[in-house]
Design a protein around this motif. Sequence first.
Motif, mmCIF file in Angstrom:
data_model
loop_
_atom_site.group_PDB
_atom_site.id
_atom_site.type_symbol
_atom_site.label_atom_id
_atom_site.label_comp_id
_atom_site.label_asym_id
_atom_site.label_seq_id
_atom_site.Cartn_x
_atom_site.Cartn_y
_atom_site.Cartn_z
ATOM 1 N N ARG A 33 0.823 -1.215 0.000
ATOM 2 C CA ARG A 33 0.000 0.000 0.000
ATOM 3 C C ARG A 33 0.856 1.264 0.000
ATOM 4 O O ARG A 33 0.384 2.345 -0.369
ATOM 5 C CB ARG A 33 -0.904 0.015 1.235
ATOM 6 C CG ARG A 33 -2.051 -0.985 1.184
ATOM 7 C CD ARG A 33 -2.831 -0.915 2.478
ATOM 8 N NE ARG A 33 -3.877 -1.922 2.537
ATOM 9 C CZ ARG A 33 -4.370 -2.417 3.671
ATOM 10 N NH1 ARG A 33 -3.889 -1.996 4.832
ATOM 11 N NH2 ARG A 33 -5.326 -3.319 3.647
ATOM 12 N N ALA A 34 2.117 1.138 0.423
ATOM 13 C CA ALA A 34 2.998 2.307 0.514
ATOM 14 C C ALA A 34 3.757 2.586 -0.781
ATOM 15 O O ALA A 34 4.529 3.547 -0.856
ATOM 16 C CB ALA A 34 3.994 2.106 1.663
ATOM 17 N N ILE A 35 3.545 1.775 -1.810
ATOM 18 C CA ILE A 35 4.244 1.977 -3.089
ATOM 19 C C ILE A 35 3.907 3.346 -3.674
ATOM 20 O O ILE A 35 2.751 3.784 -3.636
ATOM 21 C CB ILE A 35 3.845 0.858 -4.089
ATOM 22 C CG1 ILE A 35 4.426 -0.484 -3.646
ATOM 23 C CG2 ILE A 35 4.299 1.191 -5.505
ATOM 24 C CD1 ILE A 35 3.884 -1.675 -4.418
ATOM 25 N N ASP A 36 4.906 4.007 -4.190
ATOM 26 C CA ASP A 36 4.712 5.309 -4.851
ATOM 27 C C ASP A 36 4.302 5.062 -6.301
ATOM 28 O O ASP A 36 5.133 4.709 -7.142
ATOM 29 C CB ASP A 36 6.006 6.123 -4.786
ATOM 30 C CG ASP A 36 5.866 7.489 -5.438
ATOM 31 O OD1 ASP A 36 4.751 7.822 -5.900
ATOM 32 O OD2 ASP A 36 6.873 8.224 -5.499
ATOM 33 N N ALA A 37 3.019 5.243 -6.585
ATOM 34 C CA ALA A 37 2.499 4.969 -7.929
ATOM 35 C C ALA A 37 3.032 5.935 -8.969
ATOM 36 O O ALA A 37 2.956 5.657 -10.179
ATOM 37 C CB ALA A 37 0.975 5.011 -7.914
ATOM 38 N N THR A 38 3.588 7.073 -8.527
ATOM 39 C CA THR A 38 4.112 8.055 -9.489
ATOM 40 C C THR A 38 5.550 7.753 -9.902
ATOM 41 O O THR A 38 6.065 8.362 -10.842
ATOM 42 C CB THR A 38 4.061 9.471 -8.886
ATOM 43 O OG1 THR A 38 4.961 9.547 -7.761
ATOM 44 C CG2 THR A 38 2.654 9.819 -8.433
ATOM 45 N N LEU A 369 11.863 2.746 2.557
ATOM 46 C CA LEU A 369 12.507 2.200 1.365
ATOM 47 C C LEU A 369 11.513 2.048 0.222
ATOM 48 O O LEU A 369 11.790 2.440 -0.914
ATOM 49 C CB LEU A 369 13.153 0.846 1.692
ATOM 50 C CG LEU A 369 13.771 0.097 0.509
ATOM 51 C CD1 LEU A 369 14.991 0.841 -0.033
ATOM 52 C CD2 LEU A 369 14.152 -1.330 0.916
ATOM 53 N N VAL A 370 10.341 1.487 0.515
ATOM 54 C CA VAL A 370 9.373 1.280 -0.569
ATOM 55 C C VAL A 370 8.831 2.606 -1.083
ATOM 56 O O VAL A 370 8.606 2.775 -2.295
ATOM 57 C CB VAL A 370 8.234 0.329 -0.115
ATOM 58 C CG1 VAL A 370 7.339 0.960 0.929
ATOM 59 C CG2 VAL A 370 7.391 -0.094 -1.312
ATOM 60 N N LYS A 371 8.657 3.578 -0.206
ATOM 61 C CA LYS A 371 8.153 4.882 -0.642
ATOM 62 C C LYS A 371 9.168 5.617 -1.512
ATOM 63 O O LYS A 371 8.803 6.308 -2.460
ATOM 64 C CB LYS A 371 7.808 5.740 0.581
ATOM 65 C CG LYS A 371 6.545 5.296 1.307
ATOM 66 C CD LYS A 371 6.307 6.124 2.563
ATOM 67 C CE LYS A 371 5.075 5.630 3.311
ATOM 68 N NZ LYS A 371 4.884 6.364 4.585
ATOM 69 N N GLU A 373 12.078 4.109 -3.040
ATOM 70 C CA GLU A 373 12.820 3.345 -4.052
ATOM 71 C C GLU A 373 11.994 2.267 -4.763
ATOM 72 O O GLU A 373 12.513 1.592 -5.649
ATOM 73 C CB GLU A 373 14.048 2.678 -3.402
ATOM 74 C CG GLU A 373 15.062 3.664 -2.828
ATOM 75 C CD GLU A 373 15.812 4.449 -3.904
ATOM 76 O OE1 GLU A 373 15.707 4.097 -5.097
ATOM 77 O OE2 GLU A 373 16.507 5.419 -3.544
ATOM 78 N N ASN A 374 10.729 2.094 -4.357
ATOM 79 C CA ASN A 374 9.898 1.046 -4.969
ATOM 80 C C ASN A 374 10.536 -0.346 -4.859
ATOM 81 O O ASN A 374 10.463 -1.155 -5.780
ATOM 82 C CB ASN A 374 9.590 1.366 -6.438
ATOM 83 C CG ASN A 374 8.259 2.111 -6.592
ATOM 84 O OD1 ASN A 374 7.652 2.536 -5.611
ATOM 85 N ND2 ASN A 374 7.804 2.249 -7.824
ATOM 86 N N VAL A 375 11.168 -0.598 -3.727
ATOM 87 C CA VAL A 375 11.722 -1.912 -3.416
ATOM 88 C C VAL A 375 11.098 -2.386 -2.107
ATOM 89 O O VAL A 375 11.084 -1.634 -1.123
ATOM 90 C CB VAL A 375 13.261 -1.873 -3.281
ATOM 91 C CG1 VAL A 375 13.795 -3.219 -2.806
ATOM 92 C CG2 VAL A 375 13.898 -1.495 -4.602
ATOM 93 N N ILE A 376 10.581 -3.606 -2.114
ATOM 94 C CA ILE A 376 9.937 -4.150 -0.917
ATOM 95 C C ILE A 376 10.813 -5.239 -0.306
ATOM 96 O O ILE A 376 11.176 -6.205 -0.968
ATOM 97 C CB ILE A 376 8.547 -4.720 -1.250
ATOM 98 C CG1 ILE A 376 7.619 -3.578 -1.672
ATOM 99 C CG2 ILE A 376 7.972 -5.470 -0.053
ATOM 100 C CD1 ILE A 376 6.214 -4.016 -2.032
ATOM 101 N N ILE A 377 11.164 -5.029 0.970
ATOM 102 C CA ILE A 377 11.922 -5.994 1.775
ATOM 103 C C ILE A 377 11.120 -6.238 3.049
ATOM 104 O O ILE A 377 10.426 -5.340 3.542
ATOM 105 C CB ILE A 377 13.334 -5.455 2.087
ATOM 106 C CG1 ILE A 377 14.202 -5.478 0.816
ATOM 107 C CG2 ILE A 377 14.018 -6.250 3.188
ATOM 108 C CD1 ILE A 377 15.585 -4.885 0.991
#
Length: 418
Positions: A33-38, A369-371, A373-377
């Motif tokens: 849910r925290a992914i930056d769609a832009t 990190l996800v917000k 860099e769009n990387v999920i760990i």
Amino acid sequence: MEKGSKQWRFKERKDLTFASDLTIRGMLKKLNRAIDATDPRPVIQLGHGDPSAFPCFRTSPVAEDAIVDSVRSAKFNGYAPTNGILPARRAIAEYLSSNLPYKLSPDDVNLTSGCKQAIEVVLSVLSHPGANILIPRPGFPSYEALAAFNHLEIRNFSLLPDKDWEIDLDAVEALADENTFAIVIINPGNPCGNVFSYQHLQKVAETARRLGILVIADEVYERIAFGTNPFVPMGTFGSIAPVITVGSISKRWVVPGWRLGWLVITDPNGILKETKIVESIHGCLNICSDPATFIQGAIPKIIEGTKEDFFKNINDILRQDSDICYERLKGIDCLTCPHKPEGSIFAMVKLNVSLLEDIDDDIDFCFKLVKEENVIILPGITVGLKNWLRVTFAVEPSSLDDALGRVESFCQRHAKKQ
């Protein structure tokens, strides 16, 4: 009656609601849910345990054809026996026996809806008032969640990062008492990427025998080993202490969504039959749902027809990914991987938050990190270790390199100024 005037008597079970937030799936749902769609860059998933999301980890054509043939045969549209159809159980018994010093019978094999249902069944069967179970930390959090659901006391023993994530057997002996019934081991390791040696597994069996407990061996990543230690099934030591092995086709054939697992009795001395544990397992399966019958019908062709080249190719990619992961992490000051992964698809990485600005802990690290860099760990607290990270390296090698480059940039951007 006015709306809302009725006093309803049902209510949420708060312990389950809270527990779900700390599961791997619950945490990953929040991170997604925290992914930056832009952000125009693709999202790279280094948090989940599903390699099938990446093209280089597609299952074998033999497995795909076997499913199609099974459906079109019209032989597997009805209900199956609660422990699974005989041809599938026979094929799995022969497959697992190829790695054991004795031969399993089809009657030793019980089919389940994935490995997780096998875990649910064994914990349900073995639970009784006042009982406790020994579970590794770090480990697979479903064991703790399901143990709590069955009102089992959880006693965590440590895996030792400075000893290639071996089990602290002294701690195991100190934790156990007359109400302890089992120890859980996961080999190859989730989340540590370790592969236990023959000698260490023998010591585990000898410890279990001294304590009078059985071993629950989670081998869902069986034979996914590409380092110094070859994979040795815990059932090899079933004559020392009884072993219940849980596994599935999910990881080795890269089909976690097919939900075909097994619960296998590896107990040549017949202790589990004598103590009615086997009978209880069958009783539990009688009230459980079964894996889809057409998948059961495909199992003999899947197992017998998949060539060794397929597995070798998967392990070769994972070996390359392990190298990339370990070497790239060496260049990031705030992250330390104490042991190069030699099996499964994971690495545990220690996070030094004292070297970072405005990062509170592993959860904060992963959300920022996800917000950015769009990387999920996955935060390590989810698998039992605060201020650690669980990194999944079963990714296209180029994507893994890209993802770890973004992690390095993130860490440099948040590094404390000297």
